[in-house]
Structures are given as structure tokens and as C-alpha cells.
Scaffold this active site. Structure first.
Site, mmCIF file in Angstrom:
data_model
loop_
_atom_site.group_PDB
_atom_site.id
_atom_site.type_symbol
_atom_site.label_atom_id
_atom_site.label_comp_id
_atom_site.label_asym_id
_atom_site.label_seq_id
_atom_site.Cartn_x
_atom_site.Cartn_y
_atom_site.Cartn_z
ATOM 1 N N ARG A 110 -9.444 -2.076 0.253
ATOM 2 C CA ARG A 110 -9.432 -0.622 0.054
ATOM 3 C C ARG A 110 -10.619 -0.246 -0.826
ATOM 4 N NH1 ARG A 110 -3.219 -1.088 -1.418
ATOM 5 N NH2 ARG A 110 -2.369 -1.193 0.694
ATOM 6 N N ARG A 113 4.391 0.318 8.055
ATOM 7 C CA ARG A 113 4.939 -0.091 6.759
ATOM 8 C C ARG A 113 6.347 0.464 6.555
ATOM 9 N NH1 ARG A 113 0.678 -1.768 2.447
ATOM 10 N NH2 ARG A 113 -0.898 -2.624 3.822
ATOM 11 N N ARG A 149 -0.207 7.957 -1.955
ATOM 12 C CA ARG A 149 -1.211 6.960 -2.342
ATOM 13 C C ARG A 149 -2.465 7.086 -1.481
ATOM 14 N NH1 ARG A 149 0.410 0.678 -2.350
ATOM 15 N NH2 ARG A 149 -0.035 0.887 -0.120
HETATM 16 N N1 LIG Z 1 8.584 5.553 -10.304
HETATM 17 C C1 LIG Z 1 7.625 6.158 -9.619
HETATM 18 N N2 LIG Z 1 7.693 7.476 -9.392
HETATM 19 C C2 LIG Z 1 6.730 8.115 -8.679
HETATM 20 N N3 LIG Z 1 5.646 7.492 -8.160
HETATM 21 C C3 LIG Z 1 5.532 6.181 -8.350
HETATM 22 C C4 LIG Z 1 6.505 5.422 -9.083
HETATM 23 N N4 LIG Z 1 6.118 4.147 -9.123
HETATM 24 C C5 LIG Z 1 4.953 4.068 -8.433
HETATM 25 N N5 LIG Z 1 4.588 5.284 -7.981
HETATM 26 C C6 LIG Z 1 3.419 5.623 -7.150
HETATM 27 O O1 LIG Z 1 3.718 5.181 -5.823
HETATM 28 C C7 LIG Z 1 2.525 4.736 -5.182
HETATM 29 C C8 LIG Z 1 2.749 3.323 -4.675
HETATM 30 O O2 LIG Z 1 2.842 2.445 -5.782
HETATM 31 P P1 LIG Z 1 2.249 0.975 -5.729
HETATM 32 O O3 LIG Z 1 0.888 0.990 -5.125
HETATM 33 O O4 LIG Z 1 2.405 0.399 -7.080
HETATM 34 O O5 LIG Z 1 3.267 0.332 -4.697
HETATM 35 P P2 LIG Z 1 3.383 -1.186 -4.185
HETATM 36 O O6 LIG Z 1 4.819 -1.494 -4.122
HETATM 37 O O7 LIG Z 1 2.552 -2.063 -5.032
HETATM 38 O O8 LIG Z 1 2.771 -1.074 -2.744
HETATM 39 P P3 LIG Z 1 2.133 -2.235 -1.811
HETATM 40 O O9 LIG Z 1 3.212 -3.191 -1.536
HETATM 41 O O10 LIG Z 1 1.701 -1.504 -0.588
HETATM 42 O O11 LIG Z 1 1.001 -2.838 -2.536
HETATM 43 C C9 LIG Z 1 1.407 4.832 -6.192
HETATM 44 O O12 LIG Z 1 0.666 5.998 -5.936
HETATM 45 C C10 LIG Z 1 2.136 4.924 -7.547
HETATM 46 O O13 LIG Z 1 1.402 5.671 -8.485
HETATM 47 N N1 LIG Z 2 4.003 -13.128 1.535
HETATM 48 C C1 LIG Z 2 3.036 -12.510 0.842
HETATM 49 N N2 LIG Z 2 3.022 -11.167 0.734
HETATM 50 C C2 LIG Z 2 2.044 -10.629 -0.001
HETATM 51 C C3 LIG Z 2 1.068 -11.384 -0.660
HETATM 52 N N3 LIG Z 2 0.232 -10.550 -1.303
HETATM 53 C C4 LIG Z 2 0.691 -9.303 -1.083
HETATM 54 N N4 LIG Z 2 1.779 -9.347 -0.309
HETATM 55 C C5 LIG Z 2 2.603 -8.231 0.157
HETATM 56 O O1 LIG Z 2 1.952 -7.565 1.205
HETATM 57 C C6 LIG Z 2 2.392 -6.229 1.246
HETATM 58 C C7 LIG Z 2 1.241 -5.301 1.466
HETATM 59 O O2 LIG Z 2 0.324 -5.343 0.417
HETATM 60 P P1 LIG Z 2 -0.928 -4.328 0.397
HETATM 61 O O3 LIG Z 2 -1.751 -4.749 -0.787
HETATM 62 O O4 LIG Z 2 -1.634 -4.483 1.697
HETATM 63 O O5 LIG Z 2 -0.347 -2.950 0.239
HETATM 64 C C8 LIG Z 2 3.103 -5.973 -0.089
HETATM 65 O O6 LIG Z 2 4.502 -5.916 0.160
HETATM 66 C C9 LIG Z 2 2.794 -7.176 -0.907
HETATM 67 O O7 LIG Z 2 3.851 -7.518 -1.774
HETATM 68 C C10 LIG Z 2 1.134 -12.797 -0.529
HETATM 69 O O8 LIG Z 2 0.331 -13.565 -1.066
HETATM 70 N N5 LIG Z 2 2.123 -13.319 0.223
#
Ligand SMILES: Nc1ncnc2c1ncn2[C@@H]1O[C@H](COP(=O)(O)OP(=O)(O)OP(=O)(O)O)[C@@H](O)[C@H]1O
Ligand SMILES: Nc1nc2c(ncn2[C@@H]2O[C@H](COP(=O)(O)O)[C@@H](O)[C@H]2O)c(=O)[nH]1
Length: 402
Positions: free
Chosen positions: A175, A279, A268
Site C-alpha cells: 500500500r 474481505r 481505511r
Molecule cells: N475501535 C475502533 N473504532 C473505530 N475505528 C477503529 C477502531 N479500531 C481500529 N479502527 C480503524 O479501523 C481501520 C482498520 O483498522 P486496522 O487497519 O488496524 O485493521 P486490521 O485488523 O489490522 O486490518 P487488516 O487485517 O486488513 O490488516 C483503521 O482505519 C483504524 O483506524
Molecule cells: N496466515 C497469515 N496471515 C497473515 C500474515 N500476515 C498478515 N496476515 C493476515 O492477512 C490479512 C490481510 O492483511 P493485509 O495487511 O493485507 O490487510 C490480515 O487478516 C492479516 O492478519 C501471515 O504471515 N500469515
């Protein structure tokens, strides 16, 4: 089948008492485990920079070059070896600093038996020993957009010396603000598939149409830094880690509602509409599996971010006291090449005294293995090293180094 190493003579073919190290004639050590003799030392087959391993099968009288997994220790001038529990060999490298002198060669652990089924031949695996009380890794899972990354960032920011992030590999495109090696190791599918085949991954899964995986090294570098490892992986990955020998805490993050999850994913603004739809479809299955499978030790609902974060810290035992307490690292210990090793229960006595080993010197270390955790694939944690003076102390670890 391999050939006998140059130093090997028929005198090695006698009966060796298990659990006692054998001084080699050169830079090799031999340890007998059942009907096999593990010869540790000399150069590795693939690279002269690393310690090699060969196996002599006493019943067939054949030499075997096993498949060697894990990060290998660098070749050193000398080392000792002690058999532990019949399934792993502790290798103590002389001339090394404390952070690189204790290694475990797994020869019969459940991980090895599993790997031997896959590889169809003899397998051994190296696992580096880590001194100190680093806590078990944390696996955080949950549907895309639930806030896993947000919670992990907060944790790393508040406790920078305590936690380290396991940087995954992925075949998805970066990204806009993502940096290679920091957010992910962005990889070609062919390279990643080859590395998976070569056993370099702790787990991997196809997620939302791309390949994601945690390399063994990603977890090891965090442990080497004396930090607690955090893995952000999907539910399939969490399941694989659960069945691996990585002893971890598993936490599932759930959204307050599906509508809120969708709102966060859209807000996001990192995915196309097609990817968001994909997703969201996968999220339904993940939510079902996460909540019902018994796979996770804790389920946290990320409604209000602040309170979810507080709950996460409570689960991890992070109070204000912990925040201010600094992590203690073991003091530096230089083990000389010349040292004598013996084993009493779960303690390894390392005498760094005179070369002839006539008397115990002031310089005696005790490696306590009673709290040992982890192992291949990954580091072997919770080794405790004490210094003791045999003339005044009993070997009980009063003068703890770490
Ligand atoms: N408790 C909350 N309330 C509102 N918005 C939130 C909260 N927690 C996270 N966010 C927002 O939701 C969006 C998604 O969060 P984040 O990128 O941390 O998700 P993720 O689970 O790591 O996603 P991915 O698995 O795709 O990497 C972000 O824009 C973040 O700022
Ligand atoms: N099994 C695994 N899942 C992973 C790993 N690293 C990230 N993730 C999961 O992929 C999705 C999507 O991530 P994104 O960065 O493309 O939004 C998210 O649920 C991550 O937890 C891995 O090493 N192994």
C-alpha cells in the site's frame, strides 16, 4: 548416504553413556542417541561458515547426511554437547558471547518426527537458545479491518523495549505508505513458494487471494532482541501456529458488529471495492471460526478502541509497574573454547577453569534449563545462566546473572 568425517575413527563406535559429552579430536563432538551417533562439527555441507551435522547409524553402519532445518550456528573453534531428554542436544560454543553460545540440535522432538514424515528422510533442526525470561509470543487474529494493526501499534509504541513485531511475507502489492521489511517482506510468489518448500516458514496461508506467511526467521529475530513477539495473522495461520511447537497466546479480535467492520474497512480506503467485498465475505467465515473453534485463548471485542486496548493490556499482564520496569538482559559472558561441561538434573555446569580440568575454578557457570520453553521451529527460550564459585557456593543459582 554420506561419508565418514575425516576425524572419525572406529573408537567412536563403542557405547557412549547418554547425557555425557565427548571431547572431539578436532572441532567435532559426537553424541550417541539410541542406535545413532550425531557428529556435530566440521563444516556444514551447504556452507563452510556453519557447524555441520552427520549421523552414523550403528545398526546399518552407514553415514547419513540429514536435512538440517533452522538457523545454523556459525562454525567455532570448539564446542561441547550434552544430550537432553533423549531428543535434543545442547551445544555450547566456546569463544562466543553469551547471546550466541547456547544452541539446541533437535533430533527426536515431535517437530522432528513431523518433519521427517514430510521430508521422508532423517531431519535435525537447530534452535538458538535465548537467555532470560522473554514471555511467550502473542498471536493476534481477526477479520480484516477489525483493528488488529491499530491495537498492535499502540502496544509497540507504549512498550517499545518489550515487544517486537513479526514481519510477515506477502505476495500482495504494498500500500502507499507501506515499507518493505517493516510492514511486510513483499515477495514474489515463486520465491515464497520455494522458501515454504524449504521449511523456512512457521505458517502460511492464502488470504484474500494472496499468499501470506510467517518465516521462522521473523519470529527468531524478535526473540534474539530479547523481546516478546507479536504475530498479526489470519485464523488459518493461527491454527497452523497452534499445531506447531511455538508456544503462544492466541487472541481473537472481534468487531462490535458486521456493519461497523464494513464501515472501518471502507474508511481505511486501502482496498478496491472488489477487494473489500472479498474481505467481507471472508470475514463472515473468520468470525464464525474465531468465536466457535476453541482455538483462541481470549476473544476481545474492539468497540471502543481505548477500552479494548486496556483489556488487551490486562490479558498480557501489563500494568503501570511493568511499563516502568526495564527488561533485564543477561550480562555478557565469554565462554572460552576450553571448558568442561557436566549435567546435574536440569542444570548444566560449565567449568571454564584450567585446560586440564583438574580442579573446578572460580569461573563456573550454571545453565539452568528447568524453565525451558519453545524450540524448533524458533528459539529455545528461558535459559537461565548463573555464576557460582564452587569453593563457597552450592550449585543453587544464588548469584543469578539475569
Ligand atoms: N475501535 C475502533 N473504532 C473505530 N475505528 C477503529 C477502531 N479500531 C481500529 N479502527 C480503524 O479501523 C481501520 C482498520 O483498522 P486496522 O487497519 O488496524 O485493521 P486490521 O485488523 O489490522 O486490518 P487488516 O487485517 O486488513 O490488516 C483503521 O482505519 C483504524 O483506524
Ligand atoms: N496466515 C497469515 N496471515 C497473515 C500474515 N500476515 C498478515 N496476515 C493476515 O492477512 C490479512 C490481510 O492483511 P493485509 O495487511 O493485507 O490487510 C490480515 O487478516 C492479516 O492478519 C501471515 O504471515 N500469515
Amino acid at each position: 548416504m554420506g561419508e565418514a568425517p575425516a576425524f572419525f575413527s572406529d573408537s567412536f563406535l563403542g557405547d557412549f553413556p547418554n547425557g555425557v559429552d565427548l571431547k572431539s579430536k578436532g572441532h567435532e563432538t559426537a553424541v550417541c542417541v539410541g542406535s545413532k551417533i550425531y557428529v556435530i562439527g566440521g563444516a556444514d555441507h551447504e556452507s563452510t561458515a556453519f557447524i555441520g551435522v552427520q549421523i552414523f547409524d550403528k545398526s546399518s553402519r552407514e553415514w547419513i547426511n540429514p536435512t538440517v532445518l533452522g538457523t545454523k550456528p556459525q562454525l567455532s573453534n570448539g564446542h561441547s554437547a550434552v544430550l537432553l531428554n533423549g531428543d535434543r542436544i545442547l551445544v555450547i560454543k566456546g569463544n562466543s558471547k553469551s547471546d550466541g553460545c547456547f544452541w539446541f540440535l533437535e533430533v527426536g522432538t515431535p517437530f522432528i518426527r513431523e518433519q521427517e514424515k514430510t521430508h521422508g528422510n532423517e531431519v535435525v533442526a537447530w534452535s538458538k537458545g535465548v537467555l532470560g525470561n522473554v514471555e511467550k509470543p502473542i498471536v493476534i487474529s481477526g477479520p480484516s479491518g477489525v483493528g488488529k494493526g491499530t491495537l498492535i501499534s499502540k502496544l509497540m509504541k507504549e512498550f517499545p523495549s518489550m515487544f517486537g513485531f513479526s514481519v510477515s511475507h506477502t505476495t500482495r502489492a504494498p500500500r502507499e505508505k507501506e515499507q518493505n521489511g517493516f510492514h511486510y517482506h513483499f515477495s514474489d510468489r515463486s520465491v515464497m513458494e520455494r522458501d515454504i518448500k524449504d521449511g523456512k516458514f512457521l505458517e502460511f496461508a492464502s488470504v484474500h487471494g494472496n499468499l501470506y506467511g510467517t518465516s521462522v526467521e521473523a519470529v527468531e529475530v524478535v526473540a534474539d532482541a530479547g523481546k516478546r513477539c507479536i504475530l498479526d495473522i489470519d485464523v488459518q495461520g493461527a491454527r497452523s501456529v497452534r499445531t506447531s511447537s511455538l508456544d503462544a497466546i492466541f487472541i481473537f479480535i472481534s468487531p462490535p458488529s458486521f456493519e461497523e467492520l464494513e464501515k472501518r474497512l471502507r474508511a481505511r480506503a486501502t482496498e478496491t471495492e472488489e477487494q473489500i467485498q472479498k474481505r467481507l465475505r471472508n470475514a463472515r467465515a473468520e468470525l464464525e471460526q474465531g468465536k466457535s473453534s476453541g482455538l483462541f485463548d481470549h476473544i476481545l471485542v474492539n468497540d471502543d478502541l481505548k477500552s479494548c486496548y486496556e483489556n488487551l493490556k490486562n490479558i498480557l499482564g501489563l500494568t503501570e509497574d511493568v511499563k516502568t520496569a526495564c527488561i533485564t538482559y543477561p550480562e555478557s559472558v565469554d565462554l572460552p573454547v576450553e571448558h568442561l561441561v557436566s549435567k546435574i538434573d536440569q542444570k548444566i555446569l560449565i567449568n571454564c577453569g584450567a585446560a586440564e580440568y583438574q580442579e573446578a575454578s572460580d569461573n563456573m557457570y550454571v545453565l539452568d534449563l528447568s524453565l525451558l520453553k519453545g524450540g524448533a521451529p524458533g528459539r529455545t527460550r528461558r535459559l537461565n545462566l548463573y555464576v557460582t564459585n564452587p569453593s563457597t557456593d552450592r550449585v543453587n543459582g544464588d548469584d543469578q546473572l539475569n
